[in-house]
Scaffold this motif. Structure first.
Motif, PDB file in Angstrom:
ATOM      1  N   ASP A  26      19.648  47.722  67.249  1.00  8.38           N
ATOM      2  CA  ASP A  26      18.918  46.797  68.100  1.00  8.38           C
ATOM      3  C   ASP A  26      17.447  47.060  67.857  1.00  8.38           C
ATOM      4  O   ASP A  26      16.947  48.140  68.150  1.00  8.38           O
ATOM      5  CB  ASP A  26      19.274  47.058  69.564  1.00  8.38           C
ATOM      6  CG  ASP A  26      18.594  46.063  70.486  1.00  8.38           C
ATOM      7  OD1 ASP A  26      17.984  45.120  69.963  1.00  8.38           O
ATOM      8  OD2 ASP A  26      18.694  46.233  71.704  1.00  8.38           O
ATOM      9  N   GLU A  28      13.291  45.204  67.215  1.00  9.66           N
ATOM     10  CA  GLU A  28      12.383  44.066  67.202  1.00  9.66           C
ATOM     11  C   GLU A  28      11.788  43.856  65.821  1.00  9.66           C
ATOM     12  O   GLU A  28      11.008  42.944  65.609  1.00  9.66           O
ATOM     13  CB  GLU A  28      11.256  44.294  68.215  1.00  9.66           C
ATOM     14  CG  GLU A  28      11.725  44.343  69.660  1.00  9.66           C
ATOM     15  CD  GLU A  28      12.323  43.032  70.115  1.00  9.66           C
ATOM     16  OE1 GLU A  28      11.974  41.985  69.540  1.00  9.66           O
ATOM     17  OE2 GLU A  28      13.159  43.034  71.035  1.00  9.66           O
ATOM     18  N   SER A  30      11.803  42.869  61.847  1.00  5.64           N
ATOM     19  CA  SER A  30      12.564  42.032  60.922  1.00  5.64           C
ATOM     20  C   SER A  30      12.715  42.718  59.563  1.00  5.64           C
ATOM     21  O   SER A  30      13.363  42.191  58.679  1.00  5.64           O
ATOM     22  CB  SER A  30      11.868  40.680  60.740  1.00  5.64           C
ATOM     23  OG  SER A  30      10.567  40.876  60.231  1.00  5.64           O
ATOM     24  N   ILE A  42      22.516  42.552  68.116  1.00  2.91           N
ATOM     25  CA  ILE A  42      21.512  42.603  69.168  1.00  2.91           C
ATOM     26  C   ILE A  42      22.187  42.983  70.474  1.00  2.91           C
ATOM     27  O   ILE A  42      23.218  42.400  70.833  1.00  2.91           O
ATOM     28  CB  ILE A  42      20.836  41.226  69.331  1.00  2.91           C
ATOM     29  CG1 ILE A  42      20.337  40.700  67.975  1.00  2.91           C
ATOM     30  CG2 ILE A  42      19.719  41.277  70.349  1.00  2.91           C
ATOM     31  CD1 ILE A  42      19.299  41.538  67.323  1.00  2.91           C
ATOM     32  N   ARG A  47      16.758  45.350  76.226  1.00  2.00           N
ATOM     33  CA  ARG A  47      15.718  44.380  76.528  1.00  2.00           C
ATOM     34  C   ARG A  47      15.514  44.217  78.025  1.00  2.00           C
ATOM     35  O   ARG A  47      14.972  43.230  78.491  1.00  2.00           O
ATOM     36  CB  ARG A  47      16.054  43.037  75.881  1.00  2.00           C
ATOM     37  CG  ARG A  47      15.801  43.110  74.382  1.00  2.00           C
ATOM     38  CD  ARG A  47      16.294  41.893  73.640  1.00  2.00           C
ATOM     39  NE  ARG A  47      15.764  41.942  72.297  1.00  2.00           N
ATOM     40  CZ  ARG A  47      16.203  42.754  71.336  1.00  2.00           C
ATOM     41  NH1 ARG A  47      17.200  43.581  71.589  1.00  2.00           N
ATOM     42  NH2 ARG A  47      15.658  42.768  70.138  1.00  2.00           N
ATOM     43  N   ARG A  63      15.621  36.907  75.788  1.00  2.00           N
ATOM     44  CA  ARG A  63      15.002  37.651  74.690  1.00  2.00           C
ATOM     45  C   ARG A  63      16.038  38.018  73.627  1.00  2.00           C
ATOM     46  O   ARG A  63      15.749  37.959  72.422  1.00  2.00           O
ATOM     47  CB  ARG A  63      14.311  38.906  75.234  1.00  2.00           C
ATOM     48  CG  ARG A  63      12.991  38.642  75.933  1.00  2.00           C
ATOM     49  CD  ARG A  63      12.196  39.920  76.153  1.00  2.00           C
ATOM     50  NE  ARG A  63      12.825  40.781  77.139  1.00  2.00           N
ATOM     51  CZ  ARG A  63      12.553  40.755  78.439  1.00  2.00           C
ATOM     52  NH1 ARG A  63      11.677  39.873  78.910  1.00  2.00           N
ATOM     53  NH2 ARG A  63      13.145  41.589  79.275  1.00  2.00           N
ATOM     54  N   ASP A  66      16.811  34.820  71.633  1.00  5.36           N
ATOM     55  CA  ASP A  66      15.714  34.474  70.731  1.00  5.36           C
ATOM     56  C   ASP A  66      15.701  35.394  69.513  1.00  5.36           C
ATOM     57  O   ASP A  66      15.426  34.948  68.383  1.00  5.36           O
ATOM     58  CB  ASP A  66      14.385  34.548  71.471  1.00  5.36           C
ATOM     59  CG  ASP A  66      14.258  33.498  72.561  1.00  5.36           C
ATOM     60  OD1 ASP A  66      15.037  32.532  72.543  1.00  5.36           O
ATOM     61  OD2 ASP A  66      13.388  33.660  73.442  1.00  5.36           O
ATOM     62  N   ARG A  67      15.987  36.670  69.737  1.00  2.00           N
ATOM     63  CA  ARG A  67      16.014  37.611  68.619  1.00  2.00           C
ATOM     64  C   ARG A  67      17.175  37.302  67.680  1.00  2.00           C
ATOM     65  O   ARG A  67      17.042  37.374  66.446  1.00  2.00           O
ATOM     66  CB  ARG A  67      16.130  39.042  69.157  1.00  2.00           C
ATOM     67  CG  ARG A  67      16.058  40.117  68.103  1.00  2.00           C
ATOM     68  CD  ARG A  67      14.733  40.050  67.392  1.00  2.00           C
ATOM     69  NE  ARG A  67      14.629  41.108  66.385  1.00  2.00           N
ATOM     70  CZ  ARG A  67      13.794  41.060  65.362  1.00  2.00           C
ATOM     71  NH1 ARG A  67      12.994  40.022  65.219  1.00  2.00           N
ATOM     72  NH2 ARG A  67      13.743  42.043  64.501  1.00  2.00           N
ATOM     73  N   GLN A  70      16.202  34.453  65.569  1.00  2.01           N
ATOM     74  CA  GLN A  70      15.181  34.819  64.597  1.00  2.01           C
ATOM     75  C   GLN A  70      15.770  35.555  63.400  1.00  2.01           C
ATOM     76  O   GLN A  70      15.382  35.318  62.255  1.00  2.01           O
ATOM     77  CB  GLN A  70      14.118  35.691  65.266  1.00  2.01           C
ATOM     78  CG  GLN A  70      13.024  36.178  64.316  1.00  2.01           C
ATOM     79  CD  GLN A  70      12.109  37.198  64.966  1.00  2.01           C
ATOM     80  OE1 GLN A  70      12.355  37.645  66.083  1.00  2.01           O
ATOM     81  NE2 GLN A  70      11.060  37.566  64.267  1.00  2.01           N
ATOM     82  N   THR A  71      16.711  36.449  63.650  1.00  5.41           N
ATOM     83  CA  THR A  71      17.214  37.327  62.598  1.00  5.41           C
ATOM     84  C   THR A  71      18.530  36.872  61.988  1.00  5.41           C
ATOM     85  O   THR A  71      18.865  37.253  60.868  1.00  5.41           O
ATOM     86  CB  THR A  71      17.416  38.737  63.151  1.00  5.41           C
ATOM     87  OG1 THR A  71      18.404  38.690  64.203  1.00  5.41           O
ATOM     88  CG2 THR A  71      16.113  39.304  63.698  1.00  5.41           C
ATOM     89  N   TRP A  75      24.527  38.493  68.671  1.00  4.88           N
ATOM     90  CA  TRP A  75      24.228  39.066  69.976  1.00  4.88           C
ATOM     91  C   TRP A  75      25.540  39.476  70.609  1.00  4.88           C
ATOM     92  O   TRP A  75      26.448  38.663  70.745  1.00  4.88           O
ATOM     93  CB  TRP A  75      23.494  38.056  70.845  1.00  4.88           C
ATOM     94  CG  TRP A  75      23.292  38.500  72.269  1.00  4.88           C
ATOM     95  CD1 TRP A  75      23.071  39.768  72.717  1.00  4.88           C
ATOM     96  CD2 TRP A  75      23.302  37.666  73.431  1.00  4.88           C
ATOM     97  NE1 TRP A  75      22.936  39.792  74.078  1.00  4.88           N
ATOM     98  CE2 TRP A  75      23.062  38.502  74.554  1.00  4.88           C
ATOM     99  CE3 TRP A  75      23.463  36.293  73.645  1.00  4.88           C
ATOM    100  CZ2 TRP A  75      23.007  38.011  75.853  1.00  4.88           C
ATOM    101  CZ3 TRP A  75      23.405  35.805  74.932  1.00  4.88           C
ATOM    102  CH2 TRP A  75      23.174  36.653  76.017  1.00  4.88           C
TER     103      TRP A  75
END
Length: 483
Positions: A26, A28, A30, A42, A47, A63, A66-67, A70-71, A75
Motif C-alpha cells: 500500500d 502513494e 507510482s 490498495i 488511509r 482515497r 482514487d489510488r 491511478q495505479t 483495492w
C-alpha cells in the motif's frame, strides 16, 4: 523503490522460499517494481479508515478508490471491516478514451458477509461512471462485498452509468431505495448477487447511448423487494440463468420481473433458464410488454409457484402486445403450481395470461410444460408447433356434424348454400400464421376466414363467384391458431 508502507506476511517459510506467499503493498508512490510473485493492492486502513461501523470512513475509502484508479492496482477493503459512508463513493472512469487503458479497477472484499459498507445517506453507495458517450469501454470488477442501506427511498446500492463490460460478483445489496439502478449498461455480467430487502430490486434503462443490451444474470437471488424485483426498459438479449425471483411486491401493481419493449437490437428479448419464481405479489412473476416493438422471448426450465392467500400474482407470466406488433414467447419444460395449502387456485388467475395481447401477430409456443392444475393451463390456448387446433367434419347440405377434432368445435350452422359458421366452445384469436384447410380440394379465399370471438365464417364460391354446397363431406381445419 520508495515505499511508504509495506505489509508482508510470509508465515513460516524456508530461507529464500517466497512461492505462493502473500505480499501486499500500500503506497502513494507510482514508482513501484515488484517481483512477479507479488500482487500489489490498495488497503483502506492505511488511509485513515477505522472500519468500526460508526466512524465516517467516506474520505478514506474515496482515497483508496482514487489510488486504485491511478495505479490500476486492486483495492481490497479489509475483511471484517464495516465501513460507514455519508456520501457516494465515486468510481469515475468517464475520462477514459481508450479500450486499452490499463487502469481497470478491481475491488475485492473479504466476502459478502465479511466486508460491509453501510450507506448512511440518501444517495448511491457506489457511483460507477464509465467512458462517456458510448466511446471507450471501461471495464470494472467488484467482488465479495455487502452493501447495506438505511432504507432511504432514493438511495442506491450500485448506481451504474455507461457500465460496459463490467462484472459484479458475490455482492449482497440490502436496505436501499434501488438495489441497482443502471443507465447505458452494456455487455456486463452479474454473478451470484443477492438483491434483497430493498424498495426496488434493480432497474436497467437507456439514458445516452445504449439500451441495456447483452447483460447476463447468473445465480442471482432477487427477493423481498417491496415495490418490484426487476425492471428492464428496452434492451435486448437479457439473460438470466439460475437463481430466484421471490417474495417481491406489496400490492396489486407490483411484479417480479418486467421487461418493457425489448428487442431493440436483434429483436431478442428475455432468455430465462432454470429460474425459480415464487411468492411474488401483483401483476405477474414475469411481465412482458411490447408497446412499440416486438421481440422474441424464451423461458425454459425452472418453475413458478404461488403460496399465500393474500400475497400472490394474478398470473405467473403476463404477455402483452399491441395490434401491429410481432412478438413471441417460447415456453419449454416449465413447471407451474403452488407451495403449501394456503393459496387457492382460481380461474381468474391463470398460469399464463395473454389477455393483454390484442394484435393478430403475436404467438406463444407451448412445448413440454407441466401445469399442476390443467384447468389453469392456458398453454392449451397457445399455438402448438404443428397440427390443427380445430377440425369440423360435416355434411354440407345440412351442416350436420359428422365428427370433430381437438374437442373445441361446438356446432356448424348452415346459412345457405356454401355459407357456414363453425362455432367453438372456447374463443379463437387468429394470428398471421392461421389458415384454413378443407377437403375435396376446395379453395377458400382469404376473405372467408375472419377473426371472431368464438366462431369462423366460411363461404365457398365457384369460379363464377357463386356460393355452392360441395358434394360429399366437408372438413374444415384451423391451423396455427390458439383459443
Amino acid at each position: 523503490m520508495p515505499i511508504e508502507k509495506a505489509d508482508i506476511d510470509l508465515g513460516n517459510v524456508a530461507p529464500n522460499d517466497f512461492s505462493n506467499k502473500r505480499f501486499s503493498v500500500d503506497t502513494e508512490s507510482s514508482d513501484i517494481s515488484l517481483n512477479a510473485r507479488c500482487s500489489p493492492f490498495i488497503n483502506t486502513f492505511g488511509r485513515g479508515a477505522t472500519g468500526n461501523g460508526t466512524t465516517d470512513d467516506t474520505a478514506a475509502c474515496q482515497r483508496a478508490i482514487d489510488r486504485a484508479l491511478q495505479t490500476g492496482y486492486r483495492w481490497e477493503p479489509e475483511p471484517g471491516a464495516i465501513f460507514r459512508t455519508t456520501a457516494p463513493l465515486v468510481i469515475d472512469r468517464s475520462a477514459v478514451t481508450s479500450d486499452f487503458d490499463r487502469h481497470k479497477p478491481l475491488i475485492r472484499g473479504g466476502g459478502e458477509g465479511s466486508t460491509v459498507f453501510i450507506s448512511d445517506h440518501g444517495g448511491a453507495c457506489f457511483d460507477v461512471r464509465g467512458g462517456t458517450g458510448g466511446g471507450a469501454h471501461s471495464p470494472i470488477a467488484m467482488q465479495d462485498l455487502r452493501i447495506e442501506g438505511t432504507n432511504q427511498p432514493d438511495s442506491v446500492g450500485l448506481l451504474l452509468d455507461n457500465a460496459v463490460w463490467a462484472n459484479f460478483s458475490r455482492l449482497t445489496i440490502v436496505g436501499m431505495g434501488f438495489g441497482i439502478d443502471g443507465t447505458d449498461v452494456l455487455g456486463s455480467s452479474f454473478d451470484r448477487l443477492k438483491i434483497r430487502g430493498n424498495r426496488r430490486g434493480f432497474r436497467l434503462r437507456r439514458q445516452n447511448f445504449s439500451y441495456p443490451n447483452a447483460n447476463t444474470f447468473r445465480d442471482v437471488i432477487c427477493s423481498v423487494n417491496t415495490e418490484y424485483g426487476g425492471l428492464i426498459q428496452g434492451g435486448a438479449s437479457f439473460n438470466w440463468f439460475g437463481g430466484t425471483i421471490e417474495g417481491n411486491g406489496s400490492d396489486e401493481t407490483s411484479w417480479g420481473l418486467k421487461m418493457e419493449d425489448g428487442g431493440v437490437e436483434g429483436a431478442g428479448g428475455l432468455t430465462m433458464t432454470g429460474v425459480y419464481a415464487e411468492l411474488n405479489q401483483g401483476v405477474a412473476d414475469v411481465w412482458l410488454t411490447h408497446p412499440t416493438r416486438g421481440s422474441a422471448h424464451t423461458i425454459n426450465g425452472g418453475g413458478f409457484a404461488r403460496g399465500l392467500a393474500d400475497h400472490h400474482v394474478q398470473a405467473n407470466i403476463r404477455f402483452e402486445c399491441s395490434d401491429s406488433i410481432d412478438a413471441s414467447l417460447w415456453l419449454g419444460g416449465v413447471g407451474f403450481g403452488k407451495v403449501g395449502v394456503e393459496y387457492a387456485d382460481h380461474p381468474s388467475r391463470p398460469y399464463v395470461n395473454m389477455s393483454g395481447a390484442l394484435g393478430k401477430s403475436w404467438r406463444v409456443i407451448d412445448a413440454g410444460n407441466r401445469p399442476e392444475n390443467p384447468d389453469l393451463w392456458h398453454g392449451r390456448e397457445m399455438e402448438q408447433p404443428g397440427g390443427p387446433l380445430a377440425i369440423a367434419r360435416f355434411e354440407p347440405s345440412s351442416g350436420s356434424l359428422i365428427s370433430v377434432g381437438c374437442r373445441n368445435v361446438s356446432n356448424v350452422l348452415r346459412h345457405g348454400p356454401g355459407d357456414y359458421t363453425v362455432n367453438y366452445q372456447k374463443p379463437l384469436r387468429t394470428s398471421r400464421n392461421s389458415y384454413l384447410a378443407s377437403s375435396n380440394d376446395i379453395t377458400l379465399p382469404p376473405v372467408a376466414f375472419t377473426e371472431q370471438a368464438d366462431l369462423v365464417r366460411v363461404r365457398i364460391h365457384n369460379l363464377a363467384g357463386n356460393l355452392f354446397d360441395p358434394v360429399g363431406e366437408l372438413t374444415i381445419s384451423v391451423f396455427g391458431n390458439r383459443y
